[in-house]
Design an enzyme around this catalytic site. Structure first.
Site, PDB file in Angstrom:
ATOM      1  N   ASN A   9       0.783  -1.288   0.114  1.00 45.46           N
ATOM      2  CA  ASN A   9      -0.029   0.005  -0.025  1.00 45.46           C
ATOM      3  C   ASN A   9       0.902   1.331  -0.043  1.00 45.46           C
ATOM      4  O   ASN A   9       1.558   1.503   1.014  1.00 45.46           O
ATOM      5  CB  ASN A   9      -0.902  -0.105   1.254  1.00 45.46           C
ATOM      6  CG  ASN A   9      -1.836   1.290   1.433  1.00 45.46           C
ATOM      7  OD1 ASN A   9      -1.996   2.007   0.318  1.00 45.46           O
ATOM      8  ND2 ASN A   9      -2.561   1.594   2.331  1.00 45.46           N
ATOM      9  N   TRP A  10       1.051   1.726  -1.152  1.00 41.30           N
ATOM     10  CA  TRP A  10       2.093   3.074  -1.223  1.00 41.30           C
ATOM     11  C   TRP A  10       1.428   4.328  -0.759  1.00 41.30           C
ATOM     12  O   TRP A  10       2.030   5.097  -0.503  1.00 41.30           O
ATOM     13  CB  TRP A  10       2.475   3.224  -2.906  1.00 41.30           C
ATOM     14  CG  TRP A  10       3.042   2.215  -3.383  1.00 41.30           C
ATOM     15  CD1 TRP A  10       3.725   1.057  -2.971  1.00 41.30           C
ATOM     16  CD2 TRP A  10       3.514   2.115  -4.762  1.00 41.30           C
ATOM     17  NE1 TRP A  10       4.102   0.468  -3.942  1.00 41.30           N
ATOM     18  CE2 TRP A  10       4.361   0.862  -4.972  1.00 41.30           C
ATOM     19  CE3 TRP A  10       3.316   2.921  -5.782  1.00 41.30           C
ATOM     20  CZ2 TRP A  10       4.858   0.581  -6.306  1.00 41.30           C
ATOM     21  CZ3 TRP A  10       3.755   2.570  -7.402  1.00 41.30           C
ATOM     22  CH2 TRP A  10       4.789   1.427  -7.315  1.00 41.30           C
ATOM     23  N   LYS A  11      -0.019   4.311  -0.396  1.00 36.48           N
ATOM     24  CA  LYS A  11      -0.425   5.468   0.206  1.00 36.48           C
ATOM     25  C   LYS A  11      -0.245   6.554  -0.956  1.00 36.48           C
ATOM     26  O   LYS A  11      -0.243   6.349  -2.025  1.00 36.48           O
ATOM     27  CB  LYS A  11      -0.116   5.523   1.489  1.00 36.48           C
ATOM     28  CG  LYS A  11      -0.078   4.492   2.418  1.00 36.48           C
ATOM     29  CD  LYS A  11      -0.019   4.862   3.984  1.00 36.48           C
ATOM     30  CE  LYS A  11      -0.136   3.391   4.719  1.00 36.48           C
ATOM     31  NZ  LYS A  11      -0.064   3.817   6.091  1.00 36.48           N
ATOM     32  N   HIS A  98      -9.600   1.260   4.595  1.00 37.58           N
ATOM     33  CA  HIS A  98      -8.419   1.319   5.297  1.00 37.58           C
ATOM     34  C   HIS A  98      -8.693   2.224   6.581  1.00 37.58           C
ATOM     35  O   HIS A  98      -9.434   3.344   6.213  1.00 37.58           O
ATOM     36  CB  HIS A  98      -7.293   2.046   4.394  1.00 37.58           C
ATOM     37  CG  HIS A  98      -6.171   1.870   5.158  1.00 37.58           C
ATOM     38  ND1 HIS A  98      -5.673   2.872   5.984  1.00 37.58           N
ATOM     39  CD2 HIS A  98      -4.847   0.978   4.911  1.00 37.58           C
ATOM     40  CE1 HIS A  98      -4.299   2.754   6.378  1.00 37.58           C
ATOM     41  NE2 HIS A  98      -3.864   1.487   5.854  1.00 37.58           N
ATOM     42  N   GLU A 100      -7.137   4.699   7.655  1.00 42.07           N
ATOM     43  CA  GLU A 100      -6.877   6.039   7.221  1.00 42.07           C
ATOM     44  C   GLU A 100      -7.905   6.598   6.648  1.00 42.07           C
ATOM     45  O   GLU A 100      -8.556   7.880   6.973  1.00 42.07           O
ATOM     46  CB  GLU A 100      -5.423   6.430   6.466  1.00 42.07           C
ATOM     47  CG  GLU A 100      -4.364   6.212   7.598  1.00 42.07           C
ATOM     48  CD  GLU A 100      -3.222   5.607   6.689  1.00 42.07           C
ATOM     49  OE1 GLU A 100      -3.094   5.767   5.338  1.00 42.07           O
ATOM     50  OE2 GLU A 100      -2.308   5.201   7.062  1.00 42.07           O
ATOM     51  N   GLU A 170      -5.720  -4.992  10.466  1.00 43.62           N
ATOM     52  CA  GLU A 170      -4.767  -3.952  10.518  1.00 43.62           C
ATOM     53  C   GLU A 170      -5.103  -3.221  12.003  1.00 43.62           C
ATOM     54  O   GLU A 170      -5.751  -2.334  11.755  1.00 43.62           O
ATOM     55  CB  GLU A 170      -4.743  -3.022   9.306  1.00 43.62           C
ATOM     56  CG  GLU A 170      -4.465  -3.528   8.272  1.00 43.62           C
ATOM     57  CD  GLU A 170      -3.844  -2.451   7.152  1.00 43.62           C
ATOM     58  OE1 GLU A 170      -2.785  -2.782   6.747  1.00 43.62           O
ATOM     59  OE2 GLU A 170      -4.461  -1.542   6.998  1.00 43.62           O
ATOM     60  N   GLY A 176       1.870   2.391  10.871  1.00 47.03           N
ATOM     61  CA  GLY A 176       2.980   3.218  10.619  1.00 47.03           C
ATOM     62  C   GLY A 176       3.598   3.814  11.848  1.00 47.03           C
ATOM     63  O   GLY A 176       4.176   4.709  11.943  1.00 47.03           O
ATOM     64  N   SER A 216       3.006  -2.322  10.382  1.00 47.38           N
ATOM     65  CA  SER A 216       4.578  -2.371  10.639  1.00 47.38           C
ATOM     66  C   SER A 216       4.977  -3.539  10.334  1.00 47.38           C
ATOM     67  O   SER A 216       6.156  -4.019  11.108  1.00 47.38           O
ATOM     68  CB  SER A 216       4.597  -1.860  11.933  1.00 47.38           C
ATOM     69  OG  SER A 216       4.586  -0.351  12.206  1.00 47.38           O
ATOM     70  N   GLY A 237       2.616  -1.442   4.287  1.00 47.15           N
ATOM     71  CA  GLY A 237       2.592   0.118   4.159  1.00 47.15           C
ATOM     72  C   GLY A 237       3.827   0.524   3.631  1.00 47.15           C
ATOM     73  O   GLY A 237       4.544   0.509   2.635  1.00 47.15           O
ATOM     74  N   GLY A 238       4.643   1.326   4.753  1.00 55.38           N
ATOM     75  CA  GLY A 238       6.115   1.723   4.612  1.00 55.38           C
ATOM     76  C   GLY A 238       6.955   1.050   4.036  1.00 55.38           C
ATOM     77  O   GLY A 238       7.711   1.484   2.940  1.00 55.38           O
TER      78      GLY A 238
HETATM   79  C1  PEP Z   1      -1.041   0.212   6.066  1.00 56.29           C
HETATM   80  O1  PEP Z   1      -1.179   1.233   5.936  1.00 56.29           O
HETATM   81  O2  PEP Z   1      -1.846  -0.579   5.371  1.00 56.29           O
HETATM   82  C2  PEP Z   1       0.064  -0.181   6.651  1.00 56.29           C
HETATM   83  C3  PEP Z   1       0.111  -1.593   7.080  1.00 56.29           C
HETATM   84  O3  PEP Z   1       1.301   0.548   6.935  1.00 56.29           O
HETATM   85  P1  PEP Z   1       2.619   0.129   7.565  1.00 56.29           P
HETATM   86  O4  PEP Z   1       3.082  -1.112   7.320  1.00 56.29           O
HETATM   87  O5  PEP Z   1       3.427   1.382   7.192  1.00 56.29           O
HETATM   88  O6  PEP Z   1       2.279   0.087   9.104  1.00 56.29           O
END
Ligand code: PEP
Length: 253
Positions: A9-11, A98, A100, A170, A176, A216, A237-238
């Site tokens: 997930n590049w956001k 999500h 967010e 999640e 994040g 994470s 994500g990241g």
């Molecule tokens: C996400 O935003 O779906 C996510 C899991 O982010 P991260 O891996 O950065 O915690």
């Protein structure tokens, strides 16, 4: 056998040319790999990147996901992007609900249910995100929170379409933040999610659904999470913005 899935997930990151470069370099790695049929690699890119990214990857190995779609089908909804538009660009998945989007953009479970229905109508696979906040983990309501999210978000999804749906657990406190759920905490919730899916549909269906963990996930914690029985992969994500990390996470599965 359930699908094993690594989804990025590049956001809201990368310009189109940078995204194409990242997608192409991930594609280059996978062009030398023979993927087992039940292993799926997905990258969730911004809307603006879908067209260019679908053209930059071998779709038999890497699927493109959008990160959202509209709850509406078409019409006077300025700024919205409909599921059929996403489909017409060659994406195969859509990340829906999500945290967010729930927290920053006020998405409710009933909006999410409609988005999922629009994905299914257009032969897109929704990746439904669910998960509790830190407060809900601390006050012990986290099982109920996730159960209620699932029941309400899947209200329009029948037995046929639930098999065309991926679920991502999640925990909001792990997204994040660098705090990962322990493999035991994640497994406990994944097992519970499978039980809830069995209650809504049936056990046979629940056993076929892929449930991803997100929050994470990094190369150094992926393997211990993916070893758990009910964890079928990750929503990343990241770490999905770094080719090497994304590939190491794939290798962990
Ligand atoms: C996400 O935003 O779906 C996510 C899991 O982010 P991260 O891996 O950065 O915690």
């Amino acid at each position: 056998m359930r699908n094993k899935i690594i989804a990025g997930n590049w956001k809201m990151n990368t310009l189109v040319n940078q995204g194409v470069q990242l997608a192409s370099s991930i594609n280059e790695y996978f062009s030398n790999i023979k993927l087992a049929p039940h292993v799926k690699i997905i990258i969730g890119v911004p809307f603006t990147h879908i067209d260019a990214c679908t053209k930059s990857v071998d779709f038999t190995k890497i699927a493109i996901a959008a990160q959202n779609c509209s709850q509406y089908e078409k019409g006077a909804y300025t700024g919205e992007v409909a599921a059929d538009m996403i489909k017409s660009l060659g994406a195969q998945y859509v990340i829906v609900g999500h945290s967010e989007r729930r927290q920053i953009f006020g998405e409710t479970d009933s909006i999410i249910a409609q988005k999922i229905a629009n994905c299914h109508k257009n032969a897109l696979f929704p990746i439904l995100c669910c998960g509790e906040t830190e407060g809900e983990r601390d006050d012990g309501s986290y099982f109920d929170v996730v159960k209620n999210q699932l029941i309400a978000s899947l209200a329009l999804t029948d037995k046929f379409n639930i098999l065309r749906t991926v679920i991502a657990y999640e925990p909001v406190w792990a997204i994040g933040t660098g705090k990962t759920a322990s493999p035991e905490q994640a497994q406990e919730m994944h097992e519970y999610i499978r039980k809830v899916i069995a209650e809504i549909y049936n056990k046979d269906i629940a056993d076929q659904i892929s449930i991803l963990y997100g929050g994470s996930v990094k190369p150094d914690n992926a393997a211990e999470l993916f070893l758990k029985d009910d964890i079928d992969g990750g929503l990343i994500g990241g770490a999905s913005l770094k080719k090497e990390d994304f590939i190491k996470i794939y290798q962990a599965i």
